[in-house]
Design a protein around this motif. Structure first.
Motif, PDB file in Angstrom:
ATOM      1  N   PRO A  48      17.289   0.029  53.079  1.00 35.32           N
ATOM      2  CA  PRO A  48      18.100   0.157  54.255  1.00 35.32           C
ATOM      3  C   PRO A  48      17.419   0.764  55.462  1.00 35.32           C
ATOM      4  O   PRO A  48      16.912   1.838  55.394  1.00 35.32           O
ATOM      5  CB  PRO A  48      19.222   1.058  53.797  1.00 35.32           C
ATOM      6  CG  PRO A  48      19.045   1.193  52.335  1.00 35.32           C
ATOM      7  CD  PRO A  48      17.746   0.679  51.938  1.00 35.32           C
ATOM      8  N   THR A  49      17.538   0.200  56.602  1.00 38.29           N
ATOM      9  CA  THR A  49      17.190   0.764  57.890  1.00 38.29           C
ATOM     10  C   THR A  49      16.923  -0.318  58.871  1.00 38.29           C
ATOM     11  O   THR A  49      16.392  -1.352  58.540  1.00 38.29           O
ATOM     12  CB  THR A  49      15.960   1.679  57.910  1.00 38.29           C
ATOM     13  OG1 THR A  49      14.997   1.139  58.765  1.00 38.29           O
ATOM     14  CG2 THR A  49      15.428   1.975  56.587  1.00 38.29           C
ATOM     15  N   GLY A  50      17.226  -0.071  60.071  1.00 34.46           N
ATOM     16  CA  GLY A  50      17.127  -1.120  61.047  1.00 34.46           C
ATOM     17  C   GLY A  50      15.873  -1.061  61.858  1.00 34.46           C
ATOM     18  O   GLY A  50      15.230  -0.055  62.008  1.00 34.46           O
ATOM     19  N   ILE A 134      13.503   6.926  51.273  1.00 36.89           N
ATOM     20  CA  ILE A 134      14.233   7.303  52.481  1.00 36.89           C
ATOM     21  C   ILE A 134      14.196   6.119  53.442  1.00 36.89           C
ATOM     22  O   ILE A 134      13.123   5.575  53.727  1.00 36.89           O
ATOM     23  CB  ILE A 134      13.626   8.554  53.137  1.00 36.89           C
ATOM     24  CG1 ILE A 134      13.869   9.777  52.231  1.00 36.89           C
ATOM     25  CG2 ILE A 134      14.231   8.801  54.522  1.00 36.89           C
ATOM     26  CD1 ILE A 134      13.263  11.072  52.745  1.00 36.89           C
ATOM     27  N   ILE A 135      15.349   5.731  53.929  1.00 39.72           N
ATOM     28  CA  ILE A 135      15.483   4.551  54.778  1.00 39.72           C
ATOM     29  C   ILE A 135      15.965   4.945  56.171  1.00 39.72           C
ATOM     30  O   ILE A 135      16.795   5.835  56.322  1.00 39.72           O
ATOM     31  CB  ILE A 135      16.496   3.584  54.155  1.00 39.72           C
ATOM     32  CG1 ILE A 135      16.010   3.131  52.777  1.00 39.72           C
ATOM     33  CG2 ILE A 135      16.769   2.389  55.045  1.00 39.72           C
ATOM     34  CD1 ILE A 135      17.107   2.622  51.887  1.00 39.72           C
ATOM     35  N   GLY A 136      15.453   4.277  57.175  1.00 38.60           N
ATOM     36  CA  GLY A 136      15.889   4.566  58.534  1.00 38.60           C
ATOM     37  C   GLY A 136      15.654   3.392  59.461  1.00 38.60           C
ATOM     38  O   GLY A 136      14.789   2.561  59.215  1.00 38.60           O
ATOM     39  N   HIS A 137      16.452   3.315  60.500  1.00 40.21           N
ATOM     40  CA  HIS A 137      16.274   2.265  61.511  1.00 40.21           C
ATOM     41  C   HIS A 137      15.126   2.625  62.453  1.00 40.21           C
ATOM     42  O   HIS A 137      14.856   3.805  62.672  1.00 40.21           O
ATOM     43  CB  HIS A 137      17.547   2.125  62.349  1.00 40.21           C
ATOM     44  CG  HIS A 137      18.735   1.671  61.573  1.00 40.21           C
ATOM     45  ND1 HIS A 137      18.913   0.369  61.176  1.00 40.21           N
ATOM     46  CD2 HIS A 137      19.823   2.341  61.124  1.00 40.21           C
ATOM     47  CE1 HIS A 137      20.047   0.259  60.515  1.00 40.21           C
ATOM     48  NE2 HIS A 137      20.622   1.440  60.463  1.00 40.21           N
ATOM     49  N   LEU A 198       7.076   9.428  47.360  1.00 44.23           N
ATOM     50  CA  LEU A 198       8.068   9.194  48.408  1.00 44.23           C
ATOM     51  C   LEU A 198       7.751   7.886  49.110  1.00 44.23           C
ATOM     52  O   LEU A 198       6.578   7.546  49.298  1.00 44.23           O
ATOM     53  CB  LEU A 198       8.028  10.349  49.421  1.00 44.23           C
ATOM     54  CG  LEU A 198       9.000  10.281  50.604  1.00 44.23           C
ATOM     55  CD1 LEU A 198      10.439  10.468  50.122  1.00 44.23           C
ATOM     56  CD2 LEU A 198       8.642  11.352  51.639  1.00 44.23           C
ATOM     57  N   ARG A 199       8.793   7.132  49.478  1.00 36.08           N
ATOM     58  CA  ARG A 199       8.644   5.937  50.293  1.00 36.08           C
ATOM     59  C   ARG A 199       9.555   6.056  51.506  1.00 36.08           C
ATOM     60  O   ARG A 199      10.714   6.477  51.378  1.00 36.08           O
ATOM     61  CB  ARG A 199       9.055   4.666  49.522  1.00 36.08           C
ATOM     62  CG  ARG A 199       8.019   4.202  48.477  1.00 36.08           C
ATOM     63  CD  ARG A 199       8.196   4.928  47.177  1.00 36.08           C
ATOM     64  NE  ARG A 199       7.408   4.337  46.105  1.00 36.08           N
ATOM     65  CZ  ARG A 199       6.178   4.689  45.791  1.00 36.08           C
ATOM     66  NH1 ARG A 199       5.562   5.632  46.482  1.00 36.08           N
ATOM     67  NH2 ARG A 199       5.547   4.116  44.791  1.00 36.08           N
ATOM     68  N   LEU A 200       9.023   5.679  52.644  1.00 38.78           N
ATOM     69  CA  LEU A 200       9.803   5.593  53.875  1.00 38.78           C
ATOM     70  C   LEU A 200       9.856   4.115  54.237  1.00 38.78           C
ATOM     71  O   LEU A 200       8.823   3.445  54.248  1.00 38.78           O
ATOM     72  CB  LEU A 200       9.150   6.385  55.006  1.00 38.78           C
ATOM     73  CG  LEU A 200       8.798   7.844  54.718  1.00 38.78           C
ATOM     74  CD1 LEU A 200       8.069   8.449  55.916  1.00 38.78           C
ATOM     75  CD2 LEU A 200      10.048   8.657  54.387  1.00 38.78           C
ATOM     76  N   VAL A 201      11.041   3.594  54.548  1.00 40.76           N
ATOM     77  CA  VAL A 201      11.171   2.158  54.787  1.00 40.76           C
ATOM     78  C   VAL A 201      11.931   1.881  56.079  1.00 40.76           C
ATOM     79  O   VAL A 201      12.928   2.536  56.387  1.00 40.76           O
ATOM     80  CB  VAL A 201      11.908   1.476  53.623  1.00 40.76           C
ATOM     81  CG1 VAL A 201      11.949  -0.038  53.820  1.00 40.76           C
ATOM     82  CG2 VAL A 201      11.251   1.811  52.294  1.00 40.76           C
ATOM     83  N   THR A 202      11.447   0.875  56.839  1.00 40.04           N
ATOM     84  CA  THR A 202      12.136   0.436  58.041  1.00 40.04           C
ATOM     85  C   THR A 202      11.761  -1.011  58.318  1.00 40.04           C
ATOM     86  O   THR A 202      11.018  -1.627  57.561  1.00 40.04           O
ATOM     87  CB  THR A 202      11.808   1.322  59.252  1.00 40.04           C
ATOM     88  OG1 THR A 202      12.749   1.049  60.292  1.00 40.04           O
ATOM     89  CG2 THR A 202      10.415   1.057  59.743  1.00 40.04           C
ATOM     90  N   CYS A 203      12.243  -1.576  59.412  1.00 38.52           N
ATOM     91  CA  CYS A 203      11.942  -2.965  59.773  1.00 38.52           C
ATOM     92  C   CYS A 203      10.702  -3.038  60.650  1.00 38.52           C
ATOM     93  O   CYS A 203      10.264  -2.067  61.230  1.00 38.52           O
ATOM     94  CB  CYS A 203      13.114  -3.580  60.509  1.00 38.52           C
ATOM     95  SG  CYS A 203      14.572  -3.783  59.480  1.00 38.52           S
ATOM     96  N   ASP A 204      10.172  -4.250  60.768  1.00 35.14           N
ATOM     97  CA  ASP A 204       8.945  -4.448  61.528  1.00 35.14           C
ATOM     98  C   ASP A 204       8.803  -5.929  61.859  1.00 35.14           C
ATOM     99  O   ASP A 204       9.514  -6.771  61.306  1.00 35.14           O
ATOM    100  CB  ASP A 204       7.743  -3.984  60.691  1.00 35.14           C
ATOM    101  CG  ASP A 204       6.484  -3.810  61.526  1.00 35.14           C
ATOM    102  OD1 ASP A 204       6.597  -3.779  62.765  1.00 35.14           O
ATOM    103  OD2 ASP A 204       5.401  -3.696  60.934  1.00 35.14           O
ATOM    104  N   GLY A 205       7.903  -6.245  62.760  1.00 38.04           N
ATOM    105  CA  GLY A 205       7.538  -7.633  62.996  1.00 38.04           C
ATOM    106  C   GLY A 205       8.346  -8.360  64.050  1.00 38.04           C
ATOM    107  O   GLY A 205       9.197  -7.793  64.729  1.00 38.04           O
ATOM    108  N   GLU A 206       8.077  -9.656  64.168  1.00 35.62           N
ATOM    109  CA  GLU A 206       8.773 -10.520  65.121  1.00 35.62           C
ATOM    110  C   GLU A 206      10.200 -10.774  64.655  1.00 35.62           C
ATOM    111  O   GLU A 206      10.550 -10.508  63.507  1.00 35.62           O
ATOM    112  CB  GLU A 206       8.016 -11.849  65.257  1.00 35.62           C
ATOM    113  CG  GLU A 206       6.583 -11.702  65.738  1.00 35.62           C
ATOM    114  CD  GLU A 206       6.501 -11.104  67.127  1.00 35.62           C
ATOM    115  OE1 GLU A 206       7.384 -11.425  67.952  1.00 35.62           O
ATOM    116  OE2 GLU A 206       5.577 -10.324  67.395  1.00 35.62           O
TER     117      GLU A 206
END
Length: 223
Positions: A48-50, A134-137, A198-206
């Motif tokens: 999750p995260t935008g 941990i997820i974040g936009h 620990l993993r941090l996840v968010t969006c990326d790219g075109e």
């Protein structure tokens, strides 16, 4: 921000479902809640995260170990993470609790909670053996979000997680990667590990035709 969903870490085969896909600057997202109320589902960060117009934050070799037995509810409550700090990119955020939606997909922060990161309760508790996520936009329809600069985080950077007891745990970044949501490394992100990670996840790219970033950015760190 249109909501899409991820499956739990144990659904290793559903890599696409585990990619964070809730990142976009579209209006009309569903309301949700993080800590105590329903959060929006993930559609763009491996979890999750935008992510919006620009880089995002946001999920493989098989692990050698298996998760440890779960702790008691009392221990979980005391050790649960409540805050994350990343000095290198000026992040200081309380942590929402993100569980599963009724369809067994992972919850994510809503666009309104864009400046707040969330901890996925189905993963490890930070500091215990396993992968804590941990997820974040990085962006929402309201503008830049909590992980807007996650892409600037390099190897050796520090991430400090504070638990409910007030204890600080400092993780060191070991690697980062940008992956296609269609090839999300589910096992690498959610699978068991040899020690506390620990993993941090968010969006990326075109952006794709629907207005969602096509990639996820994943940061890996060890205690």
């Amino acid at each position: 921000m249109r909501r899409r969903r991820l499956s739990a870490w144990y659904a290793v085969g559903l890599a696409l479902a585990l990619a964070v896909t809730g990142c976009s600057t579209e209006a009309g997202s569903e309301a949700g809640s993080g800590a105590g109320s329903r959060a929006g589902s993930a559609t763009g960060a491996g979890t999750p995260t935008g992510a919006g117009a620009g880089a995002g934050a946001g999920k493989d070799p098989a692990p050698a170990s298996t998760p440890t037995a779960p702790a008691t509810p009392a221990e979980d409550a005391a050790d649960a993470p409540v805050h994350v700090t990343i000095p290198a990119i000026e992040v200081s955020s309380k942590l929402l609790r993100l569980g599963l939606n009724s369809d067994q997909t992972v919850e994510v922060p809503t666009p309104e909670q864009g400046m707040t990161a969330g901890w996925y309760t189905g993963g490890a508790i930070p500091g215990r053996k396993g992968a804590a996520v941990i997820i974040g936009h990085n962006d929402t329809k309201y503008g830049p979000a909590v992980f807007k600069n996650l892409k600037k985080l390099g190897k050796g950077a520090k991430v400090t997680v504070r638990d409910a007891r007030g204890k600080n745990l400092t993780f060191t970044v070991t690697a980062t990667e940008t992956v296609r949501k269609t090839a999300f490394p589910t096992q690498r992100v959610y699978g068991p590990t040899d020690g506390p990670e620990l993993r941090l996840v968010t969006c990326d790219g075109e952006f794709d035709a629907a207005g969602h970033p096509v990639d996820n950015l994943i940061v890996y760190a060890k205690l």
